[in-house]
Design a protein around this motif. Structure first.
Motif, short mmCIF file in Angstrom:
data_model
loop_
_atom_site.label_atom_id
_atom_site.label_comp_id
_atom_site.label_asym_id
_atom_site.label_seq_id
_atom_site.Cartn_x
_atom_site.Cartn_y
_atom_site.Cartn_z
N LEU A 46 17.15 -16.18 -102.42
CA LEU A 46 18.49 -16.36 -102.99
C LEU A 46 19.14 -15.01 -103.26
CD1 LEU A 46 17.75 -19.30 -105.46
CD2 LEU A 46 19.21 -19.41 -103.44
N ILE A 49 20.02 -13.18 -99.87
CA ILE A 49 21.17 -13.79 -99.20
C ILE A 49 22.45 -13.46 -99.95
CG2 ILE A 49 22.26 -15.99 -98.60
CD1 ILE A 49 19.32 -17.03 -98.11
N GLN A 50 22.43 -13.61 -101.27
CA GLN A 50 23.62 -13.35 -102.08
C GLN A 50 24.06 -11.89 -101.95
OE1 GLN A 50 25.48 -15.60 -103.74
NE2 GLN A 50 26.91 -13.98 -104.17
N GLU A 56 25.63 -13.83 -96.40
CA GLU A 56 24.86 -14.79 -95.62
C GLU A 56 23.80 -14.04 -94.83
OE1 GLU A 56 27.74 -16.67 -93.05
OE2 GLU A 56 27.66 -15.04 -91.63
N LEU A 77 13.55 -21.70 -96.88
CA LEU A 77 14.99 -21.92 -96.70
C LEU A 77 15.31 -23.41 -96.64
CD1 LEU A 77 15.76 -19.09 -94.15
CD2 LEU A 77 16.57 -19.20 -96.51
N THR A 81 17.75 -25.38 -99.15
CA THR A 81 18.88 -26.12 -98.58
C THR A 81 18.85 -27.58 -99.02
OG1 THR A 81 18.94 -24.63 -96.68
CG2 THR A 81 20.07 -26.74 -96.44
N LEU A 86 21.42 -23.73 -101.09
CA LEU A 86 21.91 -22.99 -99.92
C LEU A 86 22.63 -23.95 -98.99
CD1 LEU A 86 18.83 -20.82 -98.82
CD2 LEU A 86 20.83 -20.06 -100.11
N ARG A 88 23.67 -24.24 -94.78
CA ARG A 88 23.21 -23.74 -93.49
C ARG A 88 24.30 -23.95 -92.45
NH1 ARG A 88 20.70 -26.32 -89.05
NH2 ARG A 88 19.10 -25.05 -88.06
N TYR A 97 22.44 -18.77 -93.52
CA TYR A 97 22.36 -19.40 -94.84
C TYR A 97 23.20 -18.62 -95.82
CZ TYR A 97 18.41 -21.81 -92.80
OH TYR A 97 17.61 -22.59 -91.99
N ARG A 98 23.84 -19.37 -96.74
CA ARG A 98 24.59 -18.74 -97.82
C ARG A 98 24.36 -19.56 -99.10
NH1 ARG A 98 28.47 -20.81 -94.65
NH2 ARG A 98 28.75 -18.85 -93.57
N VAL A 99 24.45 -18.86 -100.22
CA VAL A 99 24.24 -19.49 -101.53
C VAL A 99 25.44 -20.39 -101.85
CG1 VAL A 99 24.05 -19.00 -104.02
CG2 VAL A 99 22.81 -17.58 -102.36
#
Length: 123
Positions: A46, A49-50, A56, A77, A81, A86, A88, A97-99
């Protein structure tokens, strides 16, 4: 966005800290989301990614910093998700992937006692 992962775990409407008893089904859903958080590798994912330049990252961006294999990173992941933490997006052969900020905020609100929440918003 195409092929965006959807949350399978909806957040309960009532916090266990509001003074009202939380329903069993809501407690089970919340526990599932918190269980997704309760792993050091997932917390690092997390964070990675953040903090990525575009907010992402793909699996290939995450394996080296974590020191884990691609299948293990993909597993973590998927759990994040499915918990709704997250989202996708598939682009060609890669998935990014993004928070989901609203999911993180919802958990924070559920775990913040009502008095503290009112003080925090008043500032």
């Amino acid at each position: 966005m195409e092929d965006v992962g959807t949350a399978r775990t909806a957040m309960p409407a009532i916090s266990p800290l509001t003074g009202e008893p939380i329903k069993r089904a809501d407690a089970e859903r919340l526990a599932g989301v918190l269980k997704a958080f309760a792993d050091p590798a997932r917390l690092r994912l997390l964070s990675l990614i953040q903090s990525a330049p575009e907010g992402e990252a793909s699996v290939s961006d995450l394996t080296a910093p974590l020191g884990l294999s691609q299948p293990t990173v993909s597993h973590h992941l998927r759990i994040l998700t499915e918990a709704g933490l997250l989202e996708r997006e598939k682009r060609g052969v890669w998935a990014y992937y993004r928070v989901v900020p609203s999911a993180i905020a919802a958990i924070a609100d559920l775990l913040t006692p009502p008095r503290k929440r009112a003080t925090k918003k008043a500032r």
